[in-house]
Write a protein that holds these residues in place. Structure first.
Motif, PDB file in Angstrom:
ATOM      1  N   UNK A 195      94.096  10.425  55.272  1.00  0.00           N
ATOM      2  CA  UNK A 195      93.902  11.994  55.761  1.00  0.00           C
ATOM      3  C   UNK A 195      93.864  12.700  54.319  1.00  0.00           C
ATOM      4  N   UNK A 196      92.568  13.354  54.061  1.00  0.00           N
ATOM      5  CA  UNK A 196      92.596  14.260  52.713  1.00  0.00           C
ATOM      6  C   UNK A 196      92.331  15.567  53.087  1.00  0.00           C
ATOM      7  N   UNK A 197      93.046  16.542  52.403  1.00  0.00           N
ATOM      8  CA  UNK A 197      92.878  17.702  52.330  1.00  0.00           C
ATOM      9  C   UNK A 197      91.861  18.204  51.329  1.00  0.00           C
ATOM     10  N   UNK A 198      90.745  18.815  51.406  1.00  0.00           N
ATOM     11  CA  UNK A 198      90.046  19.131  49.938  1.00  0.00           C
ATOM     12  C   UNK A 198      89.251  20.611  50.474  1.00  0.00           C
ATOM     13  N   UNK A 199      88.839  21.180  49.449  1.00  0.00           N
ATOM     14  CA  UNK A 199      87.852  22.202  49.549  1.00  0.00           C
ATOM     15  C   UNK A 199      86.244  21.652  49.153  1.00  0.00           C
ATOM     16  N   UNK A 200      86.272  20.449  48.466  1.00  0.00           N
ATOM     17  CA  UNK A 200      85.161  19.924  47.635  1.00  0.00           C
ATOM     18  C   UNK A 200      84.393  19.084  48.914  1.00  0.00           C
ATOM     19  N   UNK A 201      83.254  19.557  49.113  1.00  0.00           N
ATOM     20  CA  UNK A 201      82.277  19.010  50.008  1.00  0.00           C
ATOM     21  C   UNK A 201      81.802  17.563  49.120  1.00  0.00           C
ATOM     22  N   UNK A 202      81.940  17.465  48.033  1.00  0.00           N
ATOM     23  CA  UNK A 202      81.506  16.106  47.491  1.00  0.00           C
ATOM     24  C   UNK A 202      82.739  14.977  47.906  1.00  0.00           C
ATOM     25  N   UNK A 203      84.109  15.721  47.442  1.00  0.00           N
ATOM     26  CA  UNK A 203      84.956  14.741  47.828  1.00  0.00           C
ATOM     27  C   UNK A 203      84.904  14.322  49.257  1.00  0.00           C
ATOM     28  N   UNK A 204      84.636  15.137  50.246  1.00  0.00           N
ATOM     29  CA  UNK A 204      84.498  15.074  51.808  1.00  0.00           C
ATOM     30  C   UNK A 204      83.691  14.187  52.137  1.00  0.00           C
ATOM     31  N   UNK A 205      82.521  13.809  51.080  1.00  0.00           N
ATOM     32  CA  UNK A 205      81.416  12.992  51.545  1.00  0.00           C
ATOM     33  C   UNK A 205      81.957  11.655  51.669  1.00  0.00           C
ATOM     34  N   UNK A 206      82.925  11.198  51.097  1.00  0.00           N
ATOM     35  CA  UNK A 206      83.563   9.997  50.935  1.00  0.00           C
ATOM     36  C   UNK A 206      84.128   9.593  52.307  1.00  0.00           C
ATOM     37  N   UNK A 207      84.410  10.475  53.038  1.00  0.00           N
ATOM     38  CA  UNK A 207      85.227  10.255  54.326  1.00  0.00           C
ATOM     39  C   UNK A 207      84.327  10.023  55.554  1.00  0.00           C
ATOM     40  N   UNK A 208      85.044   9.059  56.458  1.00  0.00           N
ATOM     41  CA  UNK A 208      84.066   9.018  57.619  1.00  0.00           C
ATOM     42  C   UNK A 208      83.797  10.032  58.718  1.00  0.00           C
ATOM     43  N   UNK A 209      84.771  11.095  58.520  1.00  0.00           N
ATOM     44  CA  UNK A 209      84.923  12.327  59.525  1.00  0.00           C
ATOM     45  C   UNK A 209      85.539  13.433  58.808  1.00  0.00           C
ATOM     46  N   UNK A 210      84.921  14.515  59.015  1.00  0.00           N
ATOM     47  CA  UNK A 210      85.018  15.859  58.316  1.00  0.00           C
ATOM     48  C   UNK A 210      85.643  16.727  59.625  1.00  0.00           C
ATOM     49  N   UNK A 211      86.709  17.326  59.256  1.00  0.00           N
ATOM     50  CA  UNK A 211      87.374  18.345  60.179  1.00  0.00           C
ATOM     51  C   UNK A 211      87.536  19.743  59.451  1.00  0.00           C
ATOM     52  N   UNK A 212      86.851  20.763  59.882  1.00  0.00           N
ATOM     53  CA  UNK A 212      86.880  22.223  59.395  1.00  0.00           C
ATOM     54  C   UNK A 212      87.869  23.060  59.859  1.00  0.00           C
ATOM     55  N   UNK A 213      88.700  23.711  59.043  1.00  0.00           N
ATOM     56  CA  UNK A 213      89.769  24.344  59.525  1.00  0.00           C
ATOM     57  C   UNK A 213      89.556  25.904  59.057  1.00  0.00           C
TER      58      UNK A 213
END
Length: 229
Positions: A195-213
């Protein structure tokens, strides 16, 4: 692995009440790589701290590996997460007075692992992270990318089932950031839940799923069709 229902976290002082998380619902399956995105102050780090048993929610349900952990006391939280959860932070959080090997060894000491076994595991981990040649260097003698490799080695030396990463590339240039994200992706491929917290869309592109808070609440959740492999 992670089941969260109606989770709320409120910080109170004598003069003000701040709602950091507002009725959050989130499930993370074993082996998933989930990125939590949102602007600064939206509650991302607060959520990660609760998932990592560094804090308790004000209300709501949280179960980890089938065990409800919402209201554990501090000593119980420490015992429950020991060896089961690895943390990777933006600021590395290495201990300046310890060399690379000693920093990586520290979690094994807390677990009471024998000296010979600690030495074997640390050696294997430094080799795996490609930093064996820096084993006796102090943190301040390393580049930012090398420090984050040491931090990841320390996080996974106990073979935890869950890694929590808080802006893991935030202090790195693009090249070192890419290397760190590839390391996390490889760990995930080997079965580690991330589970990774990030503000980077590039980093989030490595994940299976993106949750927006946003403002402490989940406003959207989607699978990641552009996941980088």
């Amino acid at each position: 692995m992670i089941k969260i229902e109606n989770l709320t976290k409120v910080f109170r002082t004598s003069e003000i009440e701040t709602v950091a998380l507002n009725n959050v619902n989130l499930n993370v399956e074993s082996g998933e790589f989930v990125a939590v995105m949102g602007p600064s102050g939206c509650g991302k780090s607060t959520l990660l701290n609760i998932i990592g048993l560094l804090d308790n929610p004000t209300s709501g349900f949280y179960a980890l590996n089938g065990v409800e952990v919402s209201n554990l006391k501090e000593k119980e939280r420490t015992g429950f997460r020991k060896g089961k959860i690895g943390f990777v932070f933006q600021s590395f959080n290495l201990i300046d007075e310890l060399n690379v090997s000693q920093n990586v060894e520290l979690p094994l000491i807390y677990l009471g692992i024998s000296a010979s076994e600690r030495k074997r595991r640390v050696s294997e981990m430094l080799e795996r992270m490609n930093i064996s040649h820096r084993a006796h260097h102090m943190p301040q003698q390393l580049s930012g990318g090398q420090q984050q490799r040491v931090a990841i080695a320390r996080a996974i030396v106990t073979a935890p089932g869950l890694i929590l990463a808080d802006e893991p590339t935030g202090n790195l240039d693009s090249k070192n950031g890419k290397e760190v994200m590839e390391l996390l992706t490889e760990l995930n491929r080997q079965g580690t839940t991330i589970v990774m917290v990030t503000h980077s869309a590039h980093d989030a592109s490595y994940a299976h799923r993106v949750v927006n808070l946003f403002d402490g609440a989940i406003i959207s959740e989607s699978s990641n069709p552009t996941m980088l492999m």
